[in-house]
Design a protein around this motif. Sequence first.
Motif, PDB file in Angstrom:
ATOM      1  N   MET A   1       0.849  -1.194   0.000  1.00 50.72           N
ATOM      2  CA  MET A   1       0.000   0.000   0.000  1.00 50.72           C
ATOM      3  C   MET A   1       0.881   1.239   0.000  1.00 50.72           C
ATOM      4  SD  MET A   1      -3.169   0.983   2.552  1.00 50.72           S
ATOM      5  CE  MET A   1      -2.325   0.575   4.070  1.00 50.72           C
ATOM      6  N   PHE A   2       0.567   2.172  -0.890  1.00 50.43           N
ATOM      7  CA  PHE A   2       1.293   3.438  -0.935  1.00 50.43           C
ATOM      8  C   PHE A   2       0.807   4.315   0.207  1.00 50.43           C
ATOM      9  CE2 PHE A   2       1.350   7.880  -2.747  1.00 50.43           C
ATOM     10  CZ  PHE A   2       2.691   8.094  -2.483  1.00 50.43           C
ATOM     11  N   ILE A   3       1.745   4.684   1.110  1.00 46.44           N
ATOM     12  CA  ILE A   3       1.362   5.452   2.291  1.00 46.44           C
ATOM     13  C   ILE A   3       2.246   6.700   2.400  1.00 46.44           C
ATOM     14  CG2 ILE A   3       0.898   5.385   4.761  1.00 46.44           C
ATOM     15  CD1 ILE A   3       0.907   2.377   4.643  1.00 46.44           C
ATOM     16  N   PRO A   4       1.816   7.831   1.854  1.00 51.81           N
ATOM     17  CA  PRO A   4       2.552   9.071   2.085  1.00 51.81           C
ATOM     18  C   PRO A   4       2.632   9.353   3.585  1.00 51.81           C
ATOM     19  CG  PRO A   4       0.906   9.346   0.358  1.00 51.81           C
ATOM     20  CD  PRO A   4       0.641   8.026   0.992  1.00 51.81           C
ATOM     21  N   SER A   5       3.714   9.972   4.021  1.00 51.54           N
ATOM     22  CA  SER A   5       3.928  10.172   5.454  1.00 51.54           C
ATOM     23  C   SER A   5       2.778  10.939   6.107  1.00 51.54           C
ATOM     24  CB  SER A   5       5.250  10.906   5.692  1.00 51.54           C
ATOM     25  OG  SER A   5       5.250  12.169   5.022  1.00 51.54           O
ATOM     26  N   VAL A   6       2.158  11.854   5.386  1.00 47.46           N
ATOM     27  CA  VAL A   6       1.075  12.649   5.962  1.00 47.46           C
ATOM     28  C   VAL A   6      -0.157  11.796   6.252  1.00 47.46           C
ATOM     29  CG1 VAL A   6       0.048  13.351   3.746  1.00 47.46           C
ATOM     30  CG2 VAL A   6      -0.174  14.840   5.759  1.00 47.46           C
ATOM     31  N   HIS A   7      -0.273  10.652   5.565  1.00 53.99           N
ATOM     32  CA  HIS A   7      -1.434   9.774   5.747  1.00 53.99           C
ATOM     33  C   HIS A   7      -1.121   8.567   6.634  1.00 53.99           C
ATOM     34  CE1 HIS A   7      -2.853  11.354   1.583  1.00 53.99           C
ATOM     35  NE2 HIS A   7      -3.353  12.103   2.550  1.00 53.99           N
ATOM     36  N   ALA A   8       0.125   8.397   7.047  1.00 56.76           N
ATOM     37  CA  ALA A   8       0.528   7.181   7.751  1.00 56.76           C
ATOM     38  C   ALA A   8       0.023   7.165   9.190  1.00 56.76           C
ATOM     39  CB  ALA A   8       2.047   7.057   7.737  1.00 56.76           C
ATOM     40  N   GLU A   9      -0.514   6.025   9.591  1.00 57.34           N
ATOM     41  CA  GLU A   9      -0.837   5.774  10.992  1.00 57.34           C
ATOM     42  C   GLU A   9       0.196   4.775  11.504  1.00 57.34           C
ATOM     43  OE1 GLU A   9      -1.467   5.952  14.300  1.00 57.34           O
ATOM     44  OE2 GLU A   9      -3.353   6.834  13.545  1.00 57.34           O
ATOM     45  N   THR A  10       1.048   5.205  12.433  1.00 54.12           N
ATOM     46  CA  THR A  10       2.160   4.373  12.886  1.00 54.12           C
ATOM     47  C   THR A  10       1.982   3.856  14.310  1.00 54.12           C
ATOM     48  OG1 THR A  10       3.349   6.371  13.594  1.00 54.12           O
ATOM     49  CG2 THR A  10       3.789   5.562  11.364  1.00 54.12           C
ATOM     50  N   ASP A  11       0.918   4.228  14.958  1.00 59.67           N
ATOM     51  CA  ASP A  11       0.658   3.776  16.319  1.00 59.67           C
ATOM     52  C   ASP A  11       0.077   2.359  16.275  1.00 59.67           C
ATOM     53  OD1 ASP A  11      -0.481   3.219  18.838  1.00 59.67           O
ATOM     54  OD2 ASP A  11      -0.794   5.331  19.254  1.00 59.67           O
ATOM     55  N   THR A  12       0.867   1.385  16.724  1.00 58.74           N
ATOM     56  CA  THR A  12       0.430  -0.011  16.654  1.00 58.74           C
ATOM     57  C   THR A  12      -0.865  -0.241  17.422  1.00 58.74           C
ATOM     58  OG1 THR A  12       2.714  -0.780  16.409  1.00 58.74           O
ATOM     59  CG2 THR A  12       1.082  -2.401  17.134  1.00 58.74           C
ATOM     60  N   GLU A  13      -0.992   0.377  18.581  1.00 58.04           N
ATOM     61  CA  GLU A  13      -2.211   0.214  19.368  1.00 58.04           C
ATOM     62  C   GLU A  13      -3.423   0.725  18.604  1.00 58.04           C
ATOM     63  OE1 GLU A  13      -4.026   1.525  23.737  1.00 58.04           O
ATOM     64  OE2 GLU A  13      -1.871   1.634  23.353  1.00 58.04           O
ATOM     65  N   ALA A  14      -3.262   1.858  17.924  1.00 59.62           N
ATOM     66  CA  ALA A  14      -4.358   2.415  17.133  1.00 59.62           C
ATOM     67  C   ALA A  14      -4.702   1.505  15.950  1.00 59.62           C
ATOM     68  CB  ALA A  14      -3.992   3.811  16.633  1.00 59.62           C
ATOM     69  N   LEU A  15      -3.690   0.892  15.338  1.00 58.09           N
ATOM     70  CA  LEU A  15      -3.927  -0.008  14.213  1.00 58.09           C
ATOM     71  C   LEU A  15      -4.686  -1.255  14.650  1.00 58.09           C
ATOM     72  CD1 LEU A  15      -0.425   0.247  12.485  1.00 58.09           C
ATOM     73  CD2 LEU A  15      -2.553   1.285  11.699  1.00 58.09           C
ATOM     74  N   LEU A  16      -4.305  -1.802  15.792  1.00 60.90           N
ATOM     75  CA  LEU A  16      -5.000  -2.986  16.299  1.00 60.90           C
ATOM     76  C   LEU A  16      -6.428  -2.645  16.718  1.00 60.90           C
ATOM     77  CD1 LEU A  16      -2.161  -4.707  18.366  1.00 60.90           C
ATOM     78  CD2 LEU A  16      -2.900  -5.196  16.023  1.00 60.90           C
ATOM     79  N   GLN A  17      -6.626  -1.450  17.270  1.00 59.94           N
ATOM     80  CA  GLN A  17      -7.975  -1.028  17.632  1.00 59.94           C
ATOM     81  C   GLN A  17      -8.836  -0.868  16.387  1.00 59.94           C
ATOM     82  OE1 GLN A  17      -9.176  -0.653  20.870  1.00 59.94           O
ATOM     83  NE2 GLN A  17     -11.147  -0.540  19.801  1.00 59.94           N
ATOM     84  N   PHE A  18      -8.236  -0.386  15.308  1.00 60.39           N
ATOM     85  CA  PHE A  18      -8.943  -0.244  14.033  1.00 60.39           C
ATOM     86  C   PHE A  18      -9.441  -1.609  13.562  1.00 60.39           C
ATOM     87  CE2 PHE A  18      -9.296  -0.147   9.445  1.00 60.39           C
ATOM     88  CZ  PHE A  18      -9.807   1.098   9.148  1.00 60.39           C
ATOM     89  N   ILE A  19      -8.582  -2.635  13.664  1.00 58.93           N
ATOM     90  CA  ILE A  19      -8.980  -3.984  13.269  1.00 58.93           C
ATOM     91  C   ILE A  19     -10.118  -4.488  14.151  1.00 58.93           C
ATOM     92  CG2 ILE A  19      -8.211  -6.389  13.139  1.00 58.93           C
ATOM     93  CD1 ILE A  19      -5.410  -5.280  12.429  1.00 58.93           C
ATOM     94  N   HIS A  20     -10.006  -4.245  15.446  1.00 58.06           N
ATOM     95  CA  HIS A  20     -11.050  -4.664  16.376  1.00 58.06           C
ATOM     96  C   HIS A  20     -12.392  -4.007  16.028  1.00 58.06           C
ATOM     97  CE1 HIS A  20     -12.815  -5.964  20.199  1.00 58.06           C
ATOM     98  NE2 HIS A  20     -13.295  -4.748  20.333  1.00 58.06           N
ATOM     99  N   ASP A  21     -12.342  -2.734  15.646  1.00 60.13           N
ATOM    100  CA  ASP A  21     -13.559  -1.986  15.338  1.00 60.13           C
ATOM    101  C   ASP A  21     -14.110  -2.288  13.950  1.00 60.13           C
ATOM    102  OD1 ASP A  21     -13.308  -0.789  17.822  1.00 60.13           O
ATOM    103  OD2 ASP A  21     -12.360   1.038  17.045  1.00 60.13           O
ATOM    104  N   ASN A  22     -13.253  -2.792  13.068  1.00 62.70           N
ATOM    105  CA  ASN A  22     -13.649  -3.082  11.680  1.00 62.70           C
ATOM    106  C   ASN A  22     -13.224  -4.515  11.336  1.00 62.70           C
ATOM    107  OD1 ASN A  22     -14.383  -0.145  10.588  1.00 62.70           O
ATOM    108  ND2 ASN A  22     -12.495   0.040  11.759  1.00 62.70           N
TER     109      ASN A  22
END
Length: 257
Positions: A1-22
């Motif tokens: 996935m192309f991820i420009p730095s301005v769009h990047a989410e690098t917080d692992t906890e936030a990424l895992l929460q995203f998976i939990h929510d979706n």
Amino acid sequence: MFIPSVHAETDTEALLQFIHDNPLGLLITGIPSSVHDFLQCTHVPFVLDPPTQTEPARLRAHIAKQNPQVKALLETAPQNDNNPTPEILTHAQEVLVVFTGSHHHYVTPKFYTQTKPDTGKVVPTWNYAAVQVYGKLSVYYDSRCAKSGQFLAKQMRDLSARCERGIMGFTGEQGRQGPWTVEDAPERYIELMQRNIVGVEIEVCKVEGKVKMSQEMRKGDREGVVRGFAGLGGETGTAIAELVRERGEMAERKKGL
């Protein structure tokens, strides 16, 4: 996935929460097969087991045995007679799972109230959020074997509890209905269902995310996007307006503004 730095989410906890929510993910594999397509994908809801001090995060799901992707996985899985749990087949090749946020939408250039009047140099885009997981996949393919049977029983109960309570809100509290449980169905019926599915477990090796919510735009344009989506109304319009506001503020903080 192309991820420009301005769009990047690098917080692992936030990424895992995203998976939990979706939890609905797209499982993608590339498997050489003489019978089935090389590229296969399946939409399937996942249960997320968060990482511990000794174990990585894992994704769990179950898929119909008749699914061509499952047949390709079983056909090409390495066979090892010395494996103490031969009913569990592990693939060495990585797989990819993609999760997409529930709110996404086309963005019209008419919302850019700063740049459009100034120069007209604006084009349409699409706002969305997504997380990608790369990992090693194991298949629990025979419910009659102890390990696979235990895996499938736990998977079905955990997924049902997650969706009934977390998504449907059937908690049995404050006058709400209680959740449906696997035990509500006849035991023999559940046994039959388990024979027609396989369990999938993915050891998470890498997780990355992208939240594209107009944060790359100038402040006046972002404010126009917020007003535009708020004006659309509805759950999606309201949610995206809030996400654009939130991500814009985060981008400004990173810049020290």
